[in-house]
Design a protein around this motif. Structure first.
Motif, PDB file in Angstrom:
ATOM      1  N   ILE A   1      -0.872  -2.550  -4.411  1.00 17.78           N
ATOM      2  CA  ILE A   1      -1.195  -3.622  -4.342  1.00 17.78           C
ATOM      3  C   ILE A   1      -1.716  -4.345  -5.801  1.00 17.78           C
ATOM      4  CG2 ILE A   1      -2.451  -5.496  -3.430  1.00 17.78           C
ATOM      5  CD1 ILE A   1      -1.999  -4.662  -0.587  1.00 17.78           C
TER       6      ILE A   1
ATOM      7  N   PHE B   1       3.711  -6.609   1.535  1.00 14.86           N
ATOM      8  CA  PHE B   1       2.743  -7.524   0.964  1.00 14.86           C
ATOM      9  C   PHE B   1       3.839  -8.680   0.076  1.00 14.86           C
ATOM     10  CE2 PHE B   1       2.538  -4.094  -1.746  1.00 14.86           C
ATOM     11  CZ  PHE B   1       2.669  -4.670  -3.292  1.00 14.86           C
TER      12      PHE B   1
ATOM     13  N   VAL C   1      -9.215  -5.405  -4.672  1.00 18.65           N
ATOM     14  CA  VAL C   1      -8.207  -5.120  -3.448  1.00 18.65           C
ATOM     15  C   VAL C   1      -9.014  -4.557  -2.229  1.00 18.65           C
ATOM     16  CG1 VAL C   1      -6.311  -3.496  -2.483  1.00 18.65           C
ATOM     17  CG2 VAL C   1      -6.144  -4.359  -4.851  1.00 18.65           C
TER      18      VAL C   1
ATOM     19  N   ALA D   1      -2.494 -11.126  -3.157  1.00 21.13           N
ATOM     20  CA  ALA D   1      -1.435 -10.492  -2.385  1.00 21.13           C
ATOM     21  C   ALA D   1      -1.633 -10.590  -0.924  1.00 21.13           C
ATOM     22  CB  ALA D   1      -1.497  -8.772  -2.806  1.00 21.13           C
TER      23      ALA D   1
ATOM     24  N   TYR E   1      -6.589  -1.605   2.131  1.00 18.44           N
ATOM     25  CA  TYR E   1      -5.329  -1.767   1.471  1.00 18.44           C
ATOM     26  C   TYR E   1      -5.104  -0.890   0.042  1.00 18.44           C
ATOM     27  CZ  TYR E   1      -4.641  -5.301   5.270  1.00 18.44           C
ATOM     28  OH  TYR E   1      -4.531  -5.834   6.243  1.00 18.44           O
TER      29      TYR E   1
END
Ligand SMILES: CC(C)(COP(=O)(O)OP(=O)(O)OC[C@H]1O[C@@H](n2cnc3c(N)ncnc32)[C@H](O)[C@@H]1OP(=O)(O)O)[C@@H](O)C(=O)NCCC(=O)NCCS
Length: 139
Positions: free
Chosen positions: A77, A2, A68, A43, A72
């Motif tokens: 992230i 990412f 998020v 992201a 994921y």
């Protein structure tokens, strides 16, 4: 894989959908109605946006949302987005970053990124759920 960056105009709709899907509200839309400056950190993955944070500021810098997508999570992230929020705050000359979270929210996650609890607020959201105001001092 990412990459983290600032939301582009063509990504606005996807961010609003992501916030509604994960949080049930869109802090991006809500802050658009306030007299604050704001940015959205996203992201990006191959098939779009995996996570985002809306940050806003006037006299102080706040993370208004962090979300998020479920599929994921636990891949770093959230951490990468929050680090980017710190970078944006520093670049704007702020020495601290504020946020609010429900008591049953990801408090441990924020503590692990250097936030400390500044105060407890009863019935923070008007639905009986208490919350915490947290602050991270940037060094
Ligand atoms: C909180 C959130 C942004 C973390 O994103 P992420 O990409 O999974 O985060 P990372 O992969 O960088 O970090 C994962 C770590 O955070 C911890 N964590 C994630 N959610 C947590 C929660 N609700 N409570 C406590 N810890 C949590 C994980 O256990 C993991 O810990 P470890 O590194 O020790 O294993 C994501 O879980 C999310 O969007 N949650 C729902 C929305 C939300 O609650 N937003 C905040 C509103 S105030």
């Amino acid at each position: 894989m990412f990459e983290v960056g600032v939301m582009r105009s063509e990504e606005v709709e996807e961010v609003i959908h992501l916030e509604y899907d994960v949080l049930g509200v869109s802090p991006f839309v809500a802050t658009s109605l306030l007299p604050v400056k704001k940015k959205v950190i996203v992201a990006r993955v191959n098939d779009g946006i995996a996570g985002c944070a809306t940050v806003c500021w006037n006299d102080r810098f706040e993370i208004a949302s962090l979300a998020v997508k479920k599929e994921y999570r636990n891949a770093g992230i959230g951490a990468a987005i929050i680090e980017k929020c710190f970078e944006v705050a520093r670049d704007l000359g702020f020495d601290s970053v504020w946020l609010e979270t429900p008591e049953n929210g990801p408090v441990e996650f924020y503590l692990s990124h250097g936030f400390c609890v500044e105060s407890h607020v009863r019935n923070m959201y008007g639905n009986g759920v208490s919350g915490l105001k947290m602050v991270k001092h940037l060094s």
